[in-house]
Scaffold this motif. Structure first.
Motif, PDB file in Angstrom:
ATOM      1  N   VAL A 280     -25.691 -13.159  35.560  1.00  0.00           N
ATOM      2  CA  VAL A 280     -24.335 -12.705  35.844  1.00  0.00           C
ATOM      3  C   VAL A 280     -24.360 -11.390  35.709  1.00  0.00           C
ATOM      4  O   VAL A 280     -25.281 -10.672  34.846  1.00  0.00           O
ATOM      5  CB  VAL A 280     -23.408 -13.286  35.074  1.00  0.00           C
ATOM      6  CG1 VAL A 280     -23.207 -14.614  35.011  1.00  0.00           C
ATOM      7  CG2 VAL A 280     -23.325 -13.045  33.501  1.00  0.00           C
ATOM      8  N   LYS A 281     -23.610 -10.752  36.342  1.00  0.00           N
ATOM      9  CA  LYS A 281     -23.490  -8.914  36.255  1.00  0.00           C
ATOM     10  C   LYS A 281     -22.564  -8.702  35.223  1.00  0.00           C
ATOM     11  O   LYS A 281     -21.713  -9.201  35.151  1.00  0.00           O
ATOM     12  CB  LYS A 281     -23.038  -8.523  37.542  1.00  0.00           C
ATOM     13  CG  LYS A 281     -23.900  -8.150  38.582  1.00  0.00           C
ATOM     14  CD  LYS A 281     -23.432  -7.428  39.732  1.00  0.00           C
ATOM     15  CE  LYS A 281     -24.413  -6.923  40.862  1.00  0.00           C
ATOM     16  NZ  LYS A 281     -23.886  -6.271  41.952  1.00  0.00           N
ATOM     17  N   VAL A 282     -23.168  -7.997  34.251  1.00  0.00           N
ATOM     18  CA  VAL A 282     -22.245  -7.243  33.271  1.00  0.00           C
ATOM     19  C   VAL A 282     -22.567  -6.054  33.206  1.00  0.00           C
ATOM     20  O   VAL A 282     -23.655  -5.281  32.816  1.00  0.00           O
ATOM     21  CB  VAL A 282     -22.722  -8.058  31.916  1.00  0.00           C
ATOM     22  CG1 VAL A 282     -21.905  -7.492  30.836  1.00  0.00           C
ATOM     23  CG2 VAL A 282     -23.020  -9.340  31.781  1.00  0.00           C
ATOM     24  N   VAL A 285     -25.904  -4.217  34.480  1.00  0.00           N
ATOM     25  CA  VAL A 285     -27.240  -4.937  34.267  1.00  0.00           C
ATOM     26  C   VAL A 285     -27.019  -6.454  34.625  1.00  0.00           C
ATOM     27  O   VAL A 285     -25.823  -6.776  34.895  1.00  0.00           O
ATOM     28  CB  VAL A 285     -27.853  -5.159  32.812  1.00  0.00           C
ATOM     29  CG1 VAL A 285     -27.959  -3.564  32.330  1.00  0.00           C
ATOM     30  CG2 VAL A 285     -26.953  -5.527  31.512  1.00  0.00           C
ATOM     31  N   GLU A 286     -27.917  -7.258  34.734  1.00  0.00           N
ATOM     32  CA  GLU A 286     -27.825  -8.771  35.097  1.00  0.00           C
ATOM     33  C   GLU A 286     -28.324  -9.641  33.881  1.00  0.00           C
ATOM     34  O   GLU A 286     -29.640  -9.006  33.412  1.00  0.00           O
ATOM     35  CB  GLU A 286     -28.383  -8.826  36.328  1.00  0.00           C
ATOM     36  CG  GLU A 286     -27.737  -8.396  37.391  1.00  0.00           C
ATOM     37  CD  GLU A 286     -28.103  -9.037  38.946  1.00  0.00           C
ATOM     38  OE1 GLU A 286     -29.015  -9.804  38.803  1.00  0.00           O
ATOM     39  OE2 GLU A 286     -27.263  -9.167  39.622  1.00  0.00           O
ATOM     40  N   VAL A 287     -27.858 -10.429  33.285  1.00  0.00           N
ATOM     41  CA  VAL A 287     -28.337 -11.137  32.297  1.00  0.00           C
ATOM     42  C   VAL A 287     -28.167 -12.700  32.394  1.00  0.00           C
ATOM     43  O   VAL A 287     -26.894 -13.025  33.097  1.00  0.00           O
ATOM     44  CB  VAL A 287     -27.843 -10.884  30.838  1.00  0.00           C
ATOM     45  CG1 VAL A 287     -28.672  -9.710  30.228  1.00  0.00           C
ATOM     46  CG2 VAL A 287     -26.437 -10.738  30.703  1.00  0.00           C
ATOM     47  N   PRO A 289     -26.397 -15.742  30.648  1.00  0.00           N
ATOM     48  CA  PRO A 289     -25.652 -16.058  29.562  1.00  0.00           C
ATOM     49  C   PRO A 289     -26.286 -16.925  28.393  1.00  0.00           C
ATOM     50  O   PRO A 289     -26.211 -16.539  27.326  1.00  0.00           O
ATOM     51  CB  PRO A 289     -24.345 -16.847  30.104  1.00  0.00           C
ATOM     52  CG  PRO A 289     -24.503 -16.383  31.651  1.00  0.00           C
ATOM     53  CD  PRO A 289     -25.782 -16.219  32.093  1.00  0.00           C
TER      54      PRO A 289
ATOM     55  N   VAL B 285     -32.931  -5.917  28.798  1.00  0.00           N
ATOM     56  CA  VAL B 285     -31.629  -5.039  28.770  1.00  0.00           C
ATOM     57  C   VAL B 285     -30.820  -5.325  27.706  1.00  0.00           C
ATOM     58  O   VAL B 285     -31.292  -6.163  26.779  1.00  0.00           O
ATOM     59  CB  VAL B 285     -30.775  -5.527  30.150  1.00  0.00           C
ATOM     60  CG1 VAL B 285     -31.532  -5.184  31.331  1.00  0.00           C
ATOM     61  CG2 VAL B 285     -30.475  -7.148  29.881  1.00  0.00           C
ATOM     62  N   VAL B 287     -26.635  -5.755  26.372  1.00  0.00           N
ATOM     63  CA  VAL B 287     -25.419  -5.914  26.573  1.00  0.00           C
ATOM     64  C   VAL B 287     -24.432  -6.322  25.522  1.00  0.00           C
ATOM     65  O   VAL B 287     -25.242  -6.672  24.643  1.00  0.00           O
ATOM     66  CB  VAL B 287     -25.311  -7.238  27.605  1.00  0.00           C
ATOM     67  CG1 VAL B 287     -25.807  -6.882  29.146  1.00  0.00           C
ATOM     68  CG2 VAL B 287     -26.143  -8.267  26.951  1.00  0.00           C
ATOM     69  N   VAL B 292     -20.234 -10.091  28.291  1.00  0.00           N
ATOM     70  CA  VAL B 292     -20.882 -11.316  28.680  1.00  0.00           C
ATOM     71  C   VAL B 292     -19.828 -12.460  28.926  1.00  0.00           C
ATOM     72  O   VAL B 292     -19.922 -13.121  29.931  1.00  0.00           O
ATOM     73  CB  VAL B 292     -22.178 -11.826  28.413  1.00  0.00           C
ATOM     74  CG1 VAL B 292     -22.722 -13.085  28.644  1.00  0.00           C
ATOM     75  CG2 VAL B 292     -23.310 -10.661  27.977  1.00  0.00           C
ATOM     76  N   ALA B 295     -17.656 -11.812  31.443  1.00  0.00           N
ATOM     77  CA  ALA B 295     -18.087 -11.703  32.899  1.00  0.00           C
ATOM     78  C   ALA B 295     -18.393 -13.281  33.348  1.00  0.00           C
ATOM     79  O   ALA B 295     -18.577 -13.689  34.442  1.00  0.00           O
ATOM     80  CB  ALA B 295     -19.556 -11.097  32.827  1.00  0.00           C
ATOM     81  N   CYS B 296     -18.506 -14.279  32.387  1.00  0.00           N
ATOM     82  CA  CYS B 296     -18.439 -15.597  32.811  1.00  0.00           C
ATOM     83  C   CYS B 296     -17.212 -16.451  32.876  1.00  0.00           C
ATOM     84  O   CYS B 296     -17.115 -17.412  33.643  1.00  0.00           O
ATOM     85  CB  CYS B 296     -19.179 -16.510  31.651  1.00  0.00           C
ATOM     86  SG  CYS B 296     -20.906 -16.047  31.344  1.00  0.00           S
TER      87      CYS B 296
END
Lengths: 403, 403
Positions: A280-282, A285-287, A289, B285, B287, B292, B295-296
């Motif tokens: 997911v985009k945060v 950055v993208e990680v 979850p 990265v 975060v 997060v 974002a979810c």
């Protein structure tokens, strides 16, 4: 025998601490994406047979290249199951046999995920069966503790205890606590989420494989050696896919003693979408979850000194005994954390996982076990395995329930 | 009046949809870190007074520069409370008055977080009181619905209903549901975590401010207009810091009708460390776990069409009435999601937050309210505010409990 161990995490490091006491191999290359971690695991055992290397486990070619450059005979996969396929393919491409402790991942059925299996655990590996047999190479899949020792127990029960088997029911439970943490899983949370939130799979002789909702069929199981009663629920696990291929039974199940708190945490992670692996985009950055959840929790491999209690892996078999009478037997293996920490410096859950592939490699090295193709532990004679496990100093147990 | 609205999220966009119907201002610059989002909010209202701009709300200088370049008279802060201080400082530096709907963040007491306050909500802003007064500038803090309308109710109760006040108890509850989601908070999860997991603060005349464990003093409160009984718990909130500064009372509390499921989710996030704002390393990265989680989850501003039910903000006042008899009165404001969606195209929770600063700005524009320094809503006469709120088409209510 020259071993390439891929993965120097908790199980990989414990594997080294067990293997170093044995003389069946000449070389052990410890490889990890983080070369420093590989070096730490190799150096910890203080044995010139162990060397470290860097590897990208997402690349079959990188694995094959390591196999060729170190003239590896056996690739031991000790990373999380996302990386099964490139390591499995890299071993064959490089010309080595292969062992793992978890099989290629499942994908749920697109329309009826909680009734029908989609892609099953190990399907991708079994699809390559012919290539392995044609090459005369062995992929021994699922040879940790569960799957692994549980599957050895299934073969043992069929050969030596039962004339007919109703159910092969793997049952896993513990009474472990971790001092100073509100919540600290003793095994990879990534793998635990994968196992517990995927639809559990069950096998029945007249129905084949089918799935249910997560956490189905709760049952209180009484674990031995003072662990006592723990609530267990159905969980997706390799045993259910492996055992029916080689051992005749009416039903195969896997139930995990998660306990109420852990189930609540997993349900909440699922409700919030935090179990997802897609990134997911945060911010910028993208990680994934699920990776964030893992990063927030303590590394289970570091918790040993704060852990108390015992862990139990085992197989509950019901059916008809060799004498024709009804029989109910639990075959099990218990490790006390205090013992594994004192003896090996590794916490009991990762240690219990790691000992089984060392035993299996020794049986392959001395020719007691041999074969080609993609085989589960139940494809081999159980007795030499159980004997060698006991010789390693970690005996198994058998409890016969009164009938 | 020339307004700079910082933040074009749910509340910011609803603010625009309410303000566009009024003629008390000449210009409204909608600024957001995401300029596209600012443009969408400005263009949605179809009024030439609204223009869009990009802003980095972490930079007081960037805010001051926007104030100067657009000759802004009032800065309206509609971003989450992390950005209070740079926007607050940027407004003063640029030469504008300032309004917000949440105050500068608290920091827990290093030794006794669940007994004593550390840095309290708004402390950083009140510390700048002299600079604002010396400059003849007004910072009207906490002028959303809660804090905001609740504080207006406190002033109204003290002036018109009570001769002595025992408790000023803000009580917030709803019967909202969101179709098609297992879990979908109707307000910023970032702010909700901040409010609910920080130690709740309580004020008592003979003790001052003190804190408790999260979710303390559960109480079932009966909300009006068909919402009914909801379990409420203490939560850290601005009202407790604002009301006692201007309104005489024995006790000030804030209780939020979270419900059992939401409390369970928040406790689990806390247990797993997923409520943390400090960044963690995940692969290559870094975060913040709380980002997060946000974002979810679905964006609360987009849930309006799927929401059903009503939200209620209000103040429960107990004490002695003007007639000398015991009195217990709930002053409240209810918004039905169906109504706010039909009338304004915004869901009820963000709409209810956004209407109050529009009303306040109109009172400042026409000179009904005026002042300098850092002031809460209870520092101003409540009656013109409540009258104008009613004129906007969103009346408030009063329920007197039988004594």
């Amino acid at each position: 025998m020259r071993i390439l161990l891929v993965g120097a995490g908790g199980v990989g490091a414990a594997f080294c601490s067990i293997a170093v006491r044995r003389d069946f191999f000449d070389k052990l290359v410890v490889a990890d994406y983080d070369e420093g971690r590989a070096r730490a695991a190799a150096e910890a055992v203080g044995d010139a047979r162990f060397v470290a290397a860097q590897v990208d486990a997402t690349s079959a070619e990188a694995v094959a290249e390591l196999v060729r450059s170190h003239r590896i005979t056996h690739v031991m996969n000790a990373v999380d199951p996302r990386f099964v396929m490139p390591i499995f393919e890299g071993a064959l491409a490089g010309g080595a046999d292969y062992l793992d402790m978890a099989m290629s991942l499942s994908q749920r059925h697109p329309e009826q995920p909680f009734a029908l299996p989609g892609v099953k655990l190990g399907d991708e590996q079994f699809a390559a069966e012919d290539s392995w047999r044609d090459a005369g190479r062995l992929a021994l899949v699922g040879i940790g503790v569960e799957p692994g020792l549980s599957d050895v127990f299934a073969r043992y029960a069929a050969d030596h205890l039962f004339s007919e088997i109703d159910e092969l029911g793997t049952r896993d439970g513990s009474n472990l606590t971790v001092e100073g943490y509100d919540f600290a899983p003793s095994f990879s949370i990534w793998t635990t989420i994968e196992e517990c939130l995927n639809p559990p799979v069950i096998w029945e002789a007249d129905r084949g494989w089918y799935t249910t909702e997560p956490f189905s069929e709760p049952e209180v199981f009484d674990f031995p050696d003072g662990i006592g009663e723990v609530e267990c629920v159905n969980v997706e696990h390799e045993e259910v896919l492996l055992m029916p291929r080689w051992v005749k039974c009416r039903r195969a199940t896997f139930k995990y003693g998660l306990g109420e708190e852990f189930i609540g945490v997993l349900k909440t992670l699922n409700k919030l979408g935090l179990d997802r692996t897609e990134k997911v985009k945060v911010g910028g950055v993208e990680v994934s979850p699920r990776d964030v959840v893992a990063a927030c929790l303590p590394n289970p491999a570091t918790l040993g000194p704060k852990m108390r209690g015992k862990t139990c892996a085992g197989l509950w078999v019901t059916g008809t005994g060799k004498d024709g009478n009804p029989r109910s037997t639990y075959l099990y293996h218990v490790v006390d954390n205090e013992w594994s920490m004192a003896q090996y410096g590794h916490q009991c859950v990762v240690w219990q996982t790691a000992i089984n592939p060392v035993v299996a490699l020794e049986l392959l090295a001395n020719g007691t076990w041999s074969g080609s193709g993609v085989l589960g532990p139940e494809a081999f004679d159980a007795v030499p395995f159980l004997d060698l496990l006991t010789e390693y100093g970690s005996p198994w147990g058998q409890r016969d329930d009164p009938q």
